[in-house]
Scaffold this motif. Structure first.
Motif, PDB file in Angstrom:
ATOM      1  N   ARG A 180     -42.139-103.051   6.802  1.00  0.00           N
ATOM      2  CA  ARG A 180     -40.772-103.201   7.330  1.00  0.00           C
ATOM      3  C   ARG A 180     -40.383-101.930   8.068  1.00  0.00           C
ATOM      4  O   ARG A 180     -40.628-100.818   7.589  1.00  0.00           O
ATOM      5  CB  ARG A 180     -39.789-103.464   6.190  1.00  0.00           C
ATOM      6  CG  ARG A 180     -38.335-103.585   6.599  1.00  0.00           C
ATOM      7  CD  ARG A 180     -37.483-103.807   5.360  1.00  0.00           C
ATOM      8  NE  ARG A 180     -36.068-103.925   5.667  1.00  0.00           N
ATOM      9  CZ  ARG A 180     -35.229-102.904   5.745  1.00  0.00           C
ATOM     10  NH1 ARG A 180     -35.669-101.679   5.530  1.00  0.00           N
ATOM     11  NH2 ARG A 180     -33.961-103.099   6.030  1.00  0.00           N
ATOM     12  N   PHE A 181     -39.760-102.077   9.248  1.00  0.00           N
ATOM     13  CA  PHE A 181     -39.290-100.907  10.003  1.00  0.00           C
ATOM     14  C   PHE A 181     -37.859-101.134  10.464  1.00  0.00           C
ATOM     15  O   PHE A 181     -37.373-102.271  10.539  1.00  0.00           O
ATOM     16  CB  PHE A 181     -40.206-100.622  11.210  1.00  0.00           C
ATOM     17  CG  PHE A 181     -40.183-101.681  12.276  1.00  0.00           C
ATOM     18  CD1 PHE A 181     -39.244-101.659  13.306  1.00  0.00           C
ATOM     19  CD2 PHE A 181     -41.125-102.713  12.260  1.00  0.00           C
ATOM     20  CE1 PHE A 181     -39.232-102.635  14.291  1.00  0.00           C
ATOM     21  CE2 PHE A 181     -41.118-103.694  13.244  1.00  0.00           C
ATOM     22  CZ  PHE A 181     -40.173-103.646  14.260  1.00  0.00           C
ATOM     23  N   HIS A 182     -37.204-100.040  10.777  1.00  0.00           N
ATOM     24  CA  HIS A 182     -35.807-100.077  11.242  1.00  0.00           C
ATOM     25  C   HIS A 182     -35.681 -99.192  12.479  1.00  0.00           C
ATOM     26  O   HIS A 182     -36.095 -98.030  12.467  1.00  0.00           O
ATOM     27  CB  HIS A 182     -34.860 -99.575  10.153  1.00  0.00           C
ATOM     28  CG  HIS A 182     -33.451 -99.373  10.626  1.00  0.00           C
ATOM     29  ND1 HIS A 182     -32.866 -98.140  10.745  1.00  0.00           N
ATOM     30  CD2 HIS A 182     -32.519-100.275  11.025  1.00  0.00           C
ATOM     31  CE1 HIS A 182     -31.633 -98.277  11.200  1.00  0.00           C
ATOM     32  NE2 HIS A 182     -31.403 -99.551  11.375  1.00  0.00           N
ATOM     33  N   LEU A 183     -35.096 -99.746  13.544  1.00  0.00           N
ATOM     34  CA  LEU A 183     -34.851 -99.001  14.778  1.00  0.00           C
ATOM     35  C   LEU A 183     -33.348 -98.813  14.920  1.00  0.00           C
ATOM     36  O   LEU A 183     -32.621 -99.777  15.166  1.00  0.00           O
ATOM     37  CB  LEU A 183     -35.412 -99.752  16.001  1.00  0.00           C
ATOM     38  CG  LEU A 183     -36.911-100.075  15.977  1.00  0.00           C
ATOM     39  CD1 LEU A 183     -37.321-100.752  17.283  1.00  0.00           C
ATOM     40  CD2 LEU A 183     -37.735 -98.816  15.754  1.00  0.00           C
ATOM     41  N   PRO A 184     -32.854 -97.581  14.771  1.00  0.00           N
ATOM     42  CA  PRO A 184     -31.411 -97.363  14.951  1.00  0.00           C
ATOM     43  C   PRO A 184     -31.037 -97.466  16.421  1.00  0.00           C
ATOM     44  O   PRO A 184     -31.777 -97.025  17.308  1.00  0.00           O
ATOM     45  CB  PRO A 184     -31.199 -95.939  14.418  1.00  0.00           C
ATOM     46  CG  PRO A 184     -32.530 -95.282  14.586  1.00  0.00           C
ATOM     47  CD  PRO A 184     -33.574 -96.355  14.399  1.00  0.00           C
ATOM     48  N   VAL A 185     -29.893 -98.063  16.690  1.00  0.00           N
ATOM     49  CA  VAL A 185     -29.408 -98.244  18.063  1.00  0.00           C
ATOM     50  C   VAL A 185     -28.092 -97.481  18.196  1.00  0.00           C
ATOM     51  O   VAL A 185     -27.093 -97.874  17.590  1.00  0.00           O
ATOM     52  CB  VAL A 185     -29.218 -99.728  18.403  1.00  0.00           C
ATOM     53  CG1 VAL A 185     -28.707 -99.880  19.827  1.00  0.00           C
ATOM     54  CG2 VAL A 185     -30.532-100.487  18.228  1.00  0.00           C
ATOM     55  N   PRO A 186     -28.049 -96.389  18.970  1.00  0.00           N
ATOM     56  CA  PRO A 186     -26.794 -95.655  19.144  1.00  0.00           C
ATOM     57  C   PRO A 186     -25.758 -96.503  19.867  1.00  0.00           C
ATOM     58  O   PRO A 186     -26.097 -97.317  20.731  1.00  0.00           O
ATOM     59  CB  PRO A 186     -27.212 -94.433  19.990  1.00  0.00           C
ATOM     60  CG  PRO A 186     -28.697 -94.337  19.831  1.00  0.00           C
ATOM     61  CD  PRO A 186     -29.182 -95.739  19.638  1.00  0.00           C
ATOM     62  N   PRO A 187     -24.473 -96.337  19.552  1.00  0.00           N
ATOM     63  CA  PRO A 187     -23.443 -97.158  20.209  1.00  0.00           C
ATOM     64  C   PRO A 187     -23.380 -96.966  21.711  1.00  0.00           C
ATOM     65  O   PRO A 187     -23.081 -97.913  22.445  1.00  0.00           O
ATOM     66  CB  PRO A 187     -22.148 -96.695  19.526  1.00  0.00           C
ATOM     67  CG  PRO A 187     -22.580 -96.104  18.228  1.00  0.00           C
ATOM     68  CD  PRO A 187     -23.920 -95.503  18.487  1.00  0.00           C
ATOM     69  N   PHE A 188     -23.648 -95.747  22.215  1.00  0.00           N
ATOM     70  CA  PHE A 188     -23.547 -95.525  23.655  1.00  0.00           C
ATOM     71  C   PHE A 188     -24.679 -96.202  24.420  1.00  0.00           C
ATOM     72  O   PHE A 188     -24.638 -96.297  25.645  1.00  0.00           O
ATOM     73  CB  PHE A 188     -23.527 -94.023  23.957  1.00  0.00           C
ATOM     74  CG  PHE A 188     -24.745 -93.271  23.471  1.00  0.00           C
ATOM     75  CD1 PHE A 188     -25.888 -93.187  24.245  1.00  0.00           C
ATOM     76  CD2 PHE A 188     -24.730 -92.661  22.233  1.00  0.00           C
ATOM     77  CE1 PHE A 188     -26.995 -92.497  23.798  1.00  0.00           C
ATOM     78  CE2 PHE A 188     -25.844 -91.969  21.771  1.00  0.00           C
ATOM     79  CZ  PHE A 188     -26.971 -91.885  22.553  1.00  0.00           C
ATOM     80  N   ILE A 189     -25.707 -96.668  23.722  1.00  0.00           N
ATOM     81  CA  ILE A 189     -26.793 -97.391  24.387  1.00  0.00           C
ATOM     82  C   ILE A 189     -26.399 -98.837  24.641  1.00  0.00           C
ATOM     83  O   ILE A 189     -26.870 -99.481  25.586  1.00  0.00           O
ATOM     84  CB  ILE A 189     -28.070 -97.314  23.523  1.00  0.00           C
ATOM     85  CG1 ILE A 189     -28.548 -95.864  23.431  1.00  0.00           C
ATOM     86  CG2 ILE A 189     -29.165 -98.203  24.067  1.00  0.00           C
ATOM     87  CD1 ILE A 189     -28.997 -95.266  24.740  1.00  0.00           C
ATOM     88  N   LEU A 190     -25.505 -99.359  23.812  1.00  0.00           N
ATOM     89  CA  LEU A 190     -25.166-100.780  23.879  1.00  0.00           C
ATOM     90  C   LEU A 190     -24.200-101.059  25.033  1.00  0.00           C
ATOM     91  O   LEU A 190     -22.981-101.118  24.856  1.00  0.00           O
ATOM     92  CB  LEU A 190     -24.554-101.225  22.553  1.00  0.00           C
ATOM     93  CG  LEU A 190     -25.520-101.265  21.362  1.00  0.00           C
ATOM     94  CD1 LEU A 190     -24.775-101.632  20.090  1.00  0.00           C
ATOM     95  CD2 LEU A 190     -26.649-102.239  21.617  1.00  0.00           C
ATOM     96  N   HIS A 191     -24.755-101.196  26.207  1.00  0.00           N
ATOM     97  CA  HIS A 191     -23.990-101.653  27.363  1.00  0.00           C
ATOM     98  C   HIS A 191     -24.797-102.763  28.034  1.00  0.00           C
ATOM     99  O   HIS A 191     -26.042-102.783  27.949  1.00  0.00           O
ATOM    100  CB  HIS A 191     -23.707-100.505  28.338  1.00  0.00           C
ATOM    101  CG  HIS A 191     -24.944 -99.801  28.831  1.00  0.00           C
ATOM    102  ND1 HIS A 191     -25.691-100.259  29.896  1.00  0.00           N
ATOM    103  CD2 HIS A 191     -25.573 -98.683  28.380  1.00  0.00           C
ATOM    104  CE1 HIS A 191     -26.711 -99.451  30.088  1.00  0.00           C
ATOM    105  NE2 HIS A 191     -26.676 -98.491  29.184  1.00  0.00           N
ATOM    106  N   PRO A 192     -24.133-103.722  28.673  1.00  0.00           N
ATOM    107  CA  PRO A 192     -24.863-104.864  29.261  1.00  0.00           C
ATOM    108  C   PRO A 192     -25.963-104.417  30.207  1.00  0.00           C
ATOM    109  O   PRO A 192     -25.765-103.574  31.077  1.00  0.00           O
ATOM    110  CB  PRO A 192     -23.758-105.634  29.997  1.00  0.00           C
ATOM    111  CG  PRO A 192     -22.506-105.272  29.269  1.00  0.00           C
ATOM    112  CD  PRO A 192     -22.679-103.853  28.836  1.00  0.00           C
ATOM    113  N   GLY A 193     -27.139-104.976  29.985  1.00  0.00           N
ATOM    114  CA  GLY A 193     -28.296-104.652  30.805  1.00  0.00           C
ATOM    115  C   GLY A 193     -29.235-103.637  30.200  1.00  0.00           C
ATOM    116  O   GLY A 193     -30.364-103.474  30.696  1.00  0.00           O
ATOM    117  N   ALA A 194     -28.833-102.940  29.150  1.00  0.00           N
ATOM    118  CA  ALA A 194     -29.725-101.971  28.510  1.00  0.00           C
ATOM    119  C   ALA A 194     -30.895-102.695  27.852  1.00  0.00           C
ATOM    120  O   ALA A 194     -30.743-103.785  27.297  1.00  0.00           O
ATOM    121  CB  ALA A 194     -28.964-101.150  27.476  1.00  0.00           C
TER     122      ALA A 194
END
Length: 263
Positions: free
Chosen positions: A202-216
Motif C-alpha cells: 500500500r502506498f500514499h501520494l500526498p497532493v498539496p492543495p496548490f496543485i489542485l487546479h483544473p488541468g493539473a
C-alpha cells in the motif's frame, strides 16, 4: 601501733558545699536547645524593586507575539508600484464565497478532484494475472480522496526481502519525488504460473492543495526491487496518470444560513 591504727580509722566529717547565689545569664544567650525565634517581619531584599519602581517599570512593558522558535509573527512586506501581491487560491475562494453570500445568490462550491485517465481499475481487467506474471509487479487499485492518492500494488513473492516504491511527478517529469510502499498481506491467487504467492503493498501520494487546479496532471510509476533486480509497472510505458477536474456542488440552504457572512 594499735593506737595509731585506731586513730587512722576514725571517720572524717565532710562539710557540704555552701549554697551559691544564681549566676546572672549573659544577655542574648539561651541555654535551651531550640533555635532562637526569628522575627516575622523581615526586611525586603535589596534586589527586589519597590512598589513605586514596579509601577514605573510596568509602563515600559510591551507585548510581542512569537512562534515556537521565538521569531516574531509580524512580517511587513512593502510592495513596489506595479507589483501585485500573491494571494493563495484558498483565500480567494473564501472571499468569492463570502461575496456571493453577501449578494444573496445561490451558492455553489467548486471542488477539485483527481480523476484517473484509465477507465477501469487495473485489478478488474481480465489480463491482470497475465501482466502480473510478466511484469512481476502490477498496480491493482487506485483510490482518490481529498488528502491524496492511495494505491494497492501486487508483486510476485520471489524472495522474502523486497522493496516497493512509487516515483511520481506533478510537472511532467521536470521534477519528481519517490515514496515507499508498505507491506500489507500475503495471499494466494489462482492462475499464477509457478505456484507463486502474492504480496500486497500500500502506498500514499500526498497532493498539496496548490496543485489542485483544473488541468493539473499527476503521473506515477511503480518499482519493485528484489534479488538485486528492478521490475517496473509504468502502464505499458505511458505511466499512470490522473487529471485534476472540478465539479460544482450546490450548498443547501440550511448550511448557507449557518455560514458567516462578511460585508
Amino acid at each position: 601501733l594499735s593506737r595509731s591504727t585506731s586513730e587512722d580509722r576514725r571517720p572524717v566529717r565532710i562539710r557540704p558545699p555552701s549554697p551559691r547565689a544564681p549566676q546572672p545569664r549573659p544577655a542574648g544567650r539561651s541555654l535551651s536547645c531550640e533555635p532562637p525565634p526569628k522575627p516575622i517581619i523581615q526586611r525586603r531584599t535589596q534586589s527586589l524593586p519597590s512598589p513605586s519602581e514596579r509601577r514605573r517599570l510596568s509602563r515600559r512593558i510591551g507585548v510581542r507575539f512569537v512562534d515556537s522558535l521565538g521569531m516574531d509573527l509580524e512580517n511587513v512586506k512593502v510592495f513596489k508600484r506595479g507589483e501585485d501581491p500573491f494571494v493563495p487560491e484558498h483565500v480567494l475562494f473564501r472571499l468569492l464565497m463570502n461575496a456571493e453570500l453577501a449578494a444573496s445568490k445561490g451558492l455553489e462550491i467548486s471542488l477539485p478532484y483527481l480523476k484517473p485517465v484509465f477507465s477501469d481499475q487495473p485489478g478488474d481487467c481480465s489480463n491482470f494475472l497475465e501482466r502480473l506474471c510478466r511484469q512481476k509487479v502490477c498496480l491493482e487499485r487506485v483510490l482518490c480522496y481529498e488528502p491524496g492518492i492511495i494505491g494497492i500494488v501486487q508483486v510476485l513473492n520471489l524472495a522474502f526481502e523486497k522493496e516497493v516504491g512509487v516515483r511520481y511527478s506533478f510537472t511532467s517529469w521536470k521534477s519528481c519525488t519517490e515514496t515507499k510502499a508498505y507491506w500489507v498481506a500475503n495471499k494466494q491467487m489462482e492462475g499464477l504460473a509457478g505456484g507463486y504467492s502474492c504480496d500486497s503493498f500500500r502506498f500514499h501520494l500526498p497532493v498539496p492543495p496548490f496543485i489542485l487546479h483544473p488541468g493539473a496532471v499527476l503521473e506515477f510509476a511503480i518499482c519493485y526491487k528484489v534479488l538485486d533486480v528492478q521490475f517496473w509497472d509504468n502502464n505499458g510505458g505511458q505511466n499512470y496518470k490522473l487529471v485534476c477536474q472540478s465539479y460544482n456542488l450546490p450548498v443547501p440552504k440550511e448550511i448557507e444560513d449557518s455560514m458567516i457572512h462578511f460585508t
